[in-house]
Enzyme design. Structure first.
Site, PDB file in Angstrom:
ATOM      1  N   HIS A 120      40.698  34.957  49.332  1.00  0.00           N
ATOM      2  CA  HIS A 120      40.027  36.216  48.987  1.00  0.00           C
ATOM      3  C   HIS A 120      39.032  35.906  47.865  1.00  0.00           C
ATOM      4  O   HIS A 120      39.276  35.013  47.057  1.00  0.00           O
ATOM      5  CB  HIS A 120      41.125  37.170  48.493  1.00  0.00           C
ATOM      6  CG  HIS A 120      40.710  38.583  48.291  1.00  0.00           C
ATOM      7  ND1 HIS A 120      39.989  38.998  47.197  1.00  0.00           N
ATOM      8  CD2 HIS A 120      40.939  39.703  49.036  1.00  0.00           C
ATOM      9  CE1 HIS A 120      39.799  40.308  47.270  1.00  0.00           C
ATOM     10  NE2 HIS A 120      40.360  40.762  48.376  1.00  0.00           N
ATOM     11  N   ASP A 198      48.775  33.480  45.194  1.00  0.00           N
ATOM     12  CA  ASP A 198      48.262  34.841  45.335  1.00  0.00           C
ATOM     13  C   ASP A 198      49.117  35.526  46.399  1.00  0.00           C
ATOM     14  O   ASP A 198      48.966  35.269  47.592  1.00  0.00           O
ATOM     15  CB  ASP A 198      46.784  34.770  45.747  1.00  0.00           C
ATOM     16  CG  ASP A 198      46.248  36.121  46.229  1.00  0.00           C
ATOM     17  OD1 ASP A 198      47.012  37.107  46.251  1.00  0.00           O
ATOM     18  OD2 ASP A 198      45.053  36.172  46.577  1.00  0.00           O
ATOM     19  N   GLN A 201      49.068  39.851  49.527  1.00  0.00           N
ATOM     20  CA  GLN A 201      49.265  40.302  50.903  1.00  0.00           C
ATOM     21  C   GLN A 201      50.703  40.082  51.366  1.00  0.00           C
ATOM     22  O   GLN A 201      51.106  40.578  52.402  1.00  0.00           O
ATOM     23  CB  GLN A 201      48.287  39.527  51.804  1.00  0.00           C
ATOM     24  CG  GLN A 201      47.911  40.214  53.087  1.00  0.00           C
ATOM     25  CD  GLN A 201      47.337  41.606  52.888  1.00  0.00           C
ATOM     26  OE1 GLN A 201      47.872  42.572  53.404  1.00  0.00           O
ATOM     27  NE2 GLN A 201      46.265  41.716  52.134  1.00  0.00           N
ATOM     28  N   LYS A 224      49.481  47.308  47.479  1.00  0.00           N
ATOM     29  CA  LYS A 224      49.710  46.722  48.807  1.00  0.00           C
ATOM     30  C   LYS A 224      51.189  46.688  49.152  1.00  0.00           C
ATOM     31  O   LYS A 224      51.592  46.170  50.182  1.00  0.00           O
ATOM     32  CB  LYS A 224      49.099  45.326  48.873  1.00  0.00           C
ATOM     33  CG  LYS A 224      47.581  45.406  48.775  1.00  0.00           C
ATOM     34  CD  LYS A 224      46.899  44.162  49.201  1.00  0.00           C
ATOM     35  CE  LYS A 224      45.392  44.383  49.137  1.00  0.00           C
ATOM     36  NZ  LYS A 224      44.655  43.121  49.029  1.00  0.00           N
ATOM     37  N   CYS A 362      36.409  40.526  52.047  1.00  0.00           N
ATOM     38  CA  CYS A 362      36.373  39.765  50.793  1.00  0.00           C
ATOM     39  C   CYS A 362      36.689  38.294  51.018  1.00  0.00           C
ATOM     40  O   CYS A 362      37.308  37.643  50.156  1.00  0.00           O
ATOM     41  CB  CYS A 362      37.334  40.345  49.750  1.00  0.00           C
ATOM     42  SG  CYS A 362      36.908  41.988  49.228  1.00  0.00           S
TER      43      CYS A 362
HETATM   44  C1  LIG Z   1      44.023  42.535  48.162  1.00  0.00           C
HETATM   45  C2  LIG Z   1      44.030  41.107  47.876  1.00  0.00           C
HETATM   46  C3  LIG Z   1      43.545  40.618  46.663  1.00  0.00           C
HETATM   47  C4  LIG Z   1      42.933  41.504  45.601  1.00  0.00           C
HETATM   48  O1  LIG Z   1      43.815  42.478  45.160  1.00  0.00           O
HETATM   49  P1  LIG Z   1      43.317  43.675  44.220  1.00  0.00           P
HETATM   50  O2  LIG Z   1      44.441  44.625  44.254  1.00  0.00           O
HETATM   51  O3  LIG Z   1      42.060  44.222  44.864  1.00  0.00           O
HETATM   52  O4  LIG Z   1      43.040  43.113  42.885  1.00  0.00           O
HETATM   53  C5  LIG Z   1      43.608  39.260  46.455  1.00  0.00           C
HETATM   54  N1  LIG Z   1      44.129  38.425  47.373  1.00  0.00           N
HETATM   55  C6  LIG Z   1      44.609  38.862  48.544  1.00  0.00           C
HETATM   56  C7  LIG Z   1      45.200  37.886  49.521  1.00  0.00           C
HETATM   57  C8  LIG Z   1      44.565  40.216  48.843  1.00  0.00           C
HETATM   58  O5  LIG Z   1      45.045  40.657  50.018  1.00  0.00           O
END
Ligand SMILES: *Cc1c(COP(=O)(O)O)cnc(C)c1O
Length: 404
Positions: A120, A198, A201, A224, A362
């Protein structure tokens, strides 16, 4: 439990904006259970107050609830202590904190960090900004044609200059589940690099256990995983966080302040300057309790079923291509249709009250690798059903008849 799951989500029944929604944009943000919305209302209508400072009753109530979310999160990710649970605005802010505070403590000119082709933008741009401040090299682990990371190429990217590898657990654009433990093992065997996952998701779909993953840092966003927007987590091992300077300076993160010198508060407050999204963080507890009331095996079974069902149906449409064909996937179908732009697909589906996302999600470098400007993305959550997938299929067949 899964049978009456939809009753927890009032938005599924709402008709303010037309007919009932078929919500397939869960990878962008999930819907919220009523308990989360109710908690936000309670804070704003009955318990508004600032935390950590007041000795009046309401401040104490808010502080206790706020810190209760931290306790829940600690257990949710398997951290050792609440000192390792830092509240942020979301994954994006968590990674930016890392890019500043981690780099100040551990990275110098000439060092290297590794990201992947699946990232992302929020796990690309902060590192590029760091590169502009401090002369480092960013290396990128590529994917294969199925969208899987080419883990076998990782070893050759690692060197004694590698200070960090930062990659996602589950890809928001393709739904691929990355082999985190395998990657961690290779990194640990071949370097001294730190590991950041990260998990934005992953959090609503898969059990996260920082000890089992053996990562040094991990980020996620409340929104999320059925919680409010504007709230997130940065997890870090205490020994690392102790060595890292704060990113933002201000109230709450200090111990003593004079014009000559400031000493910082203890963990985790050292990283939490200013008044946070108090109501949101308090309401996040309701989202975690909601997930805890289910179990991840059930969640995964339901979502895997839906994914298989939807993949088979959509693949049967002539001219429709699904991007990311790995077996190890969850909850996301990213697709294109011959002769149609992804935005046109999303616009058309919107007429049927089907919410999907279209664009680069993104992940522009990933789109470039896939050779498409954009995809349409249907992403599922626990409340989605096979009937909704049928509606998506039928609408896509109509689009094809009309436009192709
Ligand atoms: C949504 C997402 C982000 C960013 O999250 P925010 O809540 O917009 O800061 C980063 N990495 C992944 C894999 C995402 O799905």
């Amino acid at each position: 439990m899964m049978d009456n799951i939809r009753s927890h989500f009032p938005q599924l029944e709402d008709t303010t904006h037309g007919n009932k929604i078929i919500y397939f944009d869960n990878a962008a943000t999930t819907l919220k259970p009523k308990s989360v919305a109710d908690s936000l209302i309670t804070y704003y209508q009955k318990e508004t107050s600032n935390i950590h400072r007041g000795i009046h009753t309401l401040s104490e109530v808010s502080t206790n609830k706020y810190e209760y979310t931290r306790e829940l999160l600690k257990d949710f990710i398997g951290a050792n202590s609440t000192k390792e649970v830092i509240f942020t605005k979301g994954t994006t802010e968590s990674i930016n904190i890392l890019a500043h505070s981690f780099s100040s403590a551990f990275i110098g000119p000439g060092d290297e960090i590794i990201i992947t082709e699946l990232e992302h933008h929020s796990n690309i741009v902060p590192w590029q900004l760091l590169k502009d401040r401090c002369d480092i090299t960013i290396k990128v682990l590529p994917i294969n044609d199925k969208g899987e990371l080419q883990v076998e190429k990782l070893k050759e990217l690692l060197s004694d200059k590698t200070k960090l590898i930062s990659f996602n657990y589950i890809s928001n654009a393709l739904g691929i589940i990355n082999p985190v433990k395998e990657i961690v093992k290779i990194v640990k065997e071949n370097s001294n690099a730190f590991i950041h996952v990260d998990a934005a998701q992953a959090s609503g779909h898969t059990k996260i256990d920082v000890k089992d993953l053996d990562c040094d840092f991990l980020s996620l966003s409340a929104h999320k995983m059925f919680g409010p927007t504007g709230c997130g987590l940065l997890y870090g091992k205490q020994e690392h966080l102790e060595k890292m300077p704060p990113f933002l300076g201000g109230g709450d993160m200090i111990d003593t302040v004079t014009f000559e010198k400031t000493t910082f508060n203890d963990l985790p407050y050292k990283f939490e300057a200013g008044t946070p999204h108090i109501g949101g963080i308090i309401a996040w507890a309701k989202a975690i309790e909601f997930i805890n009331s289910l179990n991840f095996d059930e969640i995964q079974r339901h979502e895997d079923d839906l994914l298989k069902y939807a993949t088979a149906k959509l693949s049967s449409i002539d001219g429709l291509t699904i991007h990311g064909t790995s077996e190890k996937k969850t909850s996301v179908i990213s697709f294109t249709m011959e002769g149609l732009h992804a935005h046109d697909i999303a616009t058309f589906l919107n007429k049927y009250n089907i919410a999907v996302r279209s664009g680069h999600h993104c992940t522009s470098p990933l789109m470039k690798r896939l050779g498409v400007p954009a995809t349409a993305r249907a992403s599922f959550s626990i409340y989605n059903t096979k009937q909704e997938v049928d509606a998506l299929y039928e609408a896509l067949v109509k689009i094809k008849e009309m436009f192709c």
